[in-house]
Design a protein around this motif. Structure first.
Motif, PDB file in Angstrom:
ATOM      1  N   GLY A 187       1.464  -6.950  36.479  1.00 34.19           N
ATOM      2  CA  GLY A 187       1.434  -8.378  36.104  1.00 34.19           C
ATOM      3  C   GLY A 187       1.596  -8.458  34.592  1.00 34.19           C
ATOM      4  O   GLY A 187       0.772  -9.056  33.913  1.00 34.19           O
ATOM      5  N   GLY A 207       3.845  -9.813  32.688  1.00 34.05           N
ATOM      6  CA  GLY A 207       4.380 -11.012  32.037  1.00 34.05           C
ATOM      7  C   GLY A 207       5.777 -10.836  31.463  1.00 34.05           C
ATOM      8  O   GLY A 207       6.480  -9.866  31.751  1.00 34.05           O
ATOM      9  N   GLU A 213       1.474 -15.523  43.066  1.00 37.83           N
ATOM     10  CA  GLU A 213       2.092 -14.219  43.328  1.00 37.83           C
ATOM     11  C   GLU A 213       1.053 -13.099  43.287  1.00 37.83           C
ATOM     12  O   GLU A 213       1.133 -12.133  44.050  1.00 37.83           O
ATOM     13  CB  GLU A 213       3.195 -13.962  42.305  1.00 37.83           C
ATOM     14  N   GLY A 214       0.056 -13.248  42.402  1.00 40.09           N
ATOM     15  CA  GLY A 214      -1.023 -12.249  42.350  1.00 40.09           C
ATOM     16  C   GLY A 214      -1.793 -12.228  43.662  1.00 40.09           C
ATOM     17  O   GLY A 214      -2.184 -11.178  44.183  1.00 40.09           O
ATOM     18  N   SER A 266      -1.660 -13.685  36.780  1.00 38.01           N
ATOM     19  CA  SER A 266      -1.267 -12.941  37.992  1.00 38.01           C
ATOM     20  C   SER A 266      -2.171 -11.731  38.177  1.00 38.01           C
ATOM     21  O   SER A 266      -2.679 -11.478  39.276  1.00 38.01           O
ATOM     22  CB  SER A 266       0.209 -12.523  37.936  1.00 38.01           C
ATOM     23  N   ALA A 294       2.194 -17.781  38.854  1.00 37.97           N
ATOM     24  CA  ALA A 294       1.785 -16.393  38.608  1.00 37.97           C
ATOM     25  C   ALA A 294       0.544 -16.064  39.447  1.00 37.97           C
ATOM     26  O   ALA A 294       0.444 -14.994  40.065  1.00 37.97           O
ATOM     27  CB  ALA A 294       1.496 -16.190  37.125  1.00 37.97           C
ATOM     28  N   GLY A 312       4.256 -12.588  39.101  1.00 39.22           N
ATOM     29  CA  GLY A 312       4.136 -13.393  37.881  1.00 39.22           C
ATOM     30  C   GLY A 312       5.415 -13.333  37.060  1.00 39.22           C
ATOM     31  O   GLY A 312       6.491 -13.010  37.573  1.00 39.22           O
ATOM     32  N   ASP A 313       5.277 -13.623  35.771  1.00 39.72           N
ATOM     33  CA  ASP A 313       6.463 -13.714  34.904  1.00 39.72           C
ATOM     34  C   ASP A 313       7.262 -12.411  34.848  1.00 39.72           C
ATOM     35  O   ASP A 313       8.462 -12.439  34.564  1.00 39.72           O
ATOM     36  CB  ASP A 313       6.027 -14.076  33.468  1.00 39.72           C
TER      37      ASP A 313
END
Ligand code: FAD
Ligand code: SF4
Ligand code: SF4
Length: 465
Positions: A234, A236, A447-448, A151, A444, A432-433
């Motif tokens: 991002g 995670g 979304e980035g 991400s 991910a 992302g996560d």
């Protein structure tokens, strides 16, 4: 005339008996001839259902047409218009649930091998000189990205292409997130991740490693003192979950994250590695996702004689990719389904000696729609083990929430963000996560990408005021 063969061209692999003793890549990739042949199975559908199954909307029929024609560089150019990590996604994307799940060829046979073709195109490009990446002209605006997983890297790459000066802050000593510390070398060689990271750096993205945001610097300091106009989180979901059963603190119990980090990032499998890791003989892995498969297959390669995956539902509900389960079985991993650990047993020196397991049966469906596992009374038994690896899920680390003003999270730790990645704090975006909880590389990345567009719009709108 399209090629109407019902089967996908098979992927050549290292033989199971050989690969279970080494960390080299299992799948060897298509040759030029096989790729061109597989590309002829694509019907170039006008309505392109496969594209809607890809979270970053790669123009699949167009790139496959170029493969069919033998113009692999053009195919690469098409893929990289929307994806910054094609060699990674071609290997680890759960294609069977995404692009390939929508392919019309799947109705009467195998879908087109979209992921395998994507991998071929990326590898062919990476093996050559490739076109030089041009650093875009700076627009003078600074954005910080926290975390260098898929991400963060995608968001950073997309912003850099728009002229932003992007700095990625990464807690570990190497960039790549789960791609370097989680997914093992035999599924995703680290040289491939590094190559993709270098391409992003060539766009002008700075990557600062060993920088734990929330400890070394806070998001507030980045924005108030260091001149970053927006931040993308991002970070995670790297915090492992445990079962909270007796014996989880014994020597020889690992979280899958710790076990895989020691193996992948610190190369515990190499003779010259300084990383301590137990070379256990009988390993029990608890869980049924990709993480569990990676841990089980890594344990085999580290020399275990017996590796057993313990999963509380049935094989049908196994969340891991079907291909990974098949590879694990071929390599000799044993699957103990409808089983749940209730205690880990140890000796007087507090080393693991076994695991007490209860049998389960499937009851009524739960909130997830899957049938709930229910314990079978009086069915407990003990299996020998000298290491137990817990792969039952992860959640986001609470550090950023604790150190950032006005950043709201859900009760389980996920950062609250809208469809564009905007969080409760102005100028701070996330994806992302860290937002969704443990998911997939391509989600991910998607979304980035969305957040990069939203950050661009946010900074431009401030400029107009
Ligand atoms: P991550 O990849 O987790 O990256 C986050 C980065 O942020 C990390 O490098 C971390 O060190 C850094 N970070 C965290 N906190 C801070 C901080 N405070 N300051 C600075 N840096 C910070 N997905 C698939 O699609 N296919 C697969 O086959 C697959 N297999 C998997 C196997 C394993 C073992 C694991 C663990 C996951 C797997 N996944 C797979 C899931 C996939 O890897 C993740 O969904 C994806 O990597 C999430 O990307 P991300 O960018 O959100 O976070
Ligand atoms: Fe399919 Fe993943 Fe490639 Fe998209 S990125 S086309 S989902 S393999
Ligand atoms: Fe080709 Fe399948 Fe996509 Fe149709 S759906 S364009 S056959 S890959």
């Amino acid at each position: 005339m399209p090629n109407m063969k019902p089967d996908k061209a098979p992927m050549p692999t290292q033989p199971p008996q050989e690969r279970r003793h080494n960390f080299r890549e299992v799948a060897l990739g298509y040759s030029r001839e096989t790729a061109m042949e597989e590309a002829t199975r694509c019907l170039s559908c006008k309505h392109k259902p496969c594209v809607s199954g890809c979270p970053v909307h790669i123009e699949i029929p167009s790139f496959i047409r170029e493969v069919r024609e033998g113009d692999f560089e053009k195919a690469y150019e098409i893929i990289t218009r929307t994806s910054s990590l094609p060699a990674v996604c071609g290997r680890v994307c759960p294609q069977e649930n995404q692009c390939e799940a929508r392919c019309v060829r799947g109705k009467t046979g195998d879908p087109v091998g979209i992921g395998r073709l994507e991998r071929f195109v990326a590898d062919t490009h990476n093996a050559g000189e490739g076109a030089e990446v041009k650093k875009p002209q700076s627009n003078g605006h600074k954005v910080a990205v926290i975390g260098s997983g898929p991400s963060g890297l995608t968001c950073a790459g997309d912003l850099a292409k728009r002229g932003y000066e992007v700095t990625v802050f990464e807690a570990l000593h190497l960039a790549g997130g789960v791609l370097v510390y989680g997914i093992p070398e035999f599924r995703l060689p680290k040289s491939i991740v590094q190559r993709e990271v270098e391409t992003i750096k060539a766009l002008g993205v700075k990557i600062e490693t060993n920088m734990v945001i929330g400890r070394v610097l806070s998001i507030d300091e980045l924005m108030d003192e260091q001149g970053f106009e927006a931040v993308f989180i991002g970070s995670g979901a790297g915090l492992p979950r445990f079962m909270n059963i007796k014996g989880e603190n014994l020597c020889g119990v690992y979280s899958a994250n710790e076990f895989l980090t020691r193996t992948n990032l610190m190369k515990a499998y190499r003779e010259d590695a300084a990383t301590p890791i137990m070379h256990a003989k009988k390993v029990a892995v608890v869980g049924g996702g990709n993480v569990a498969m990676d841990a089980a297959r890594s344990a085999l390669r580290l020399g275990a004689e017996e590796v057993t995956v313990i999963y509380r539902r049935s094989e049908e509900e196994l969340p891991a990719r079907a291909e990974e389960v098949a590879h694990a079985k071929e390599e000799g991993v044993v699957f103990r389904m409808l089983s749940n650990p209730v205690e880990i047993l140890g000796d007087e020196k507090e080393f693991v000696t076994g695991i007490r397991i209860q049998k389960m049966e499937l009851g009524e469906p739960d909130a997830s729609g899957r049938r709930r596992p229910v314990p079978v009374e009086g069915s407990e038994f003990v299996a020998e083990a000298d290491a137990v690896i817990m792969a039952i899920g992860t959640s986001p680390n609470p550090l950023l929430k604790a150190t950032t003003k006005g950043l709201d999270t859900k009760p389980w730790g996920g950062i609250i963000a809208d469809g564009n990645g905007q969080t409760s704090r102005e100028g701070v975006f996330a994806g992302g996560d860290a937002v969704t909880g443990a998911a997939t590389v391509i989600l991910a990345m998607g979304e980035g990408k969305t957040a990069a567009a939203a950050i661009d719009e946010y900074i431009r709108s401030k400029e107009k005021k």
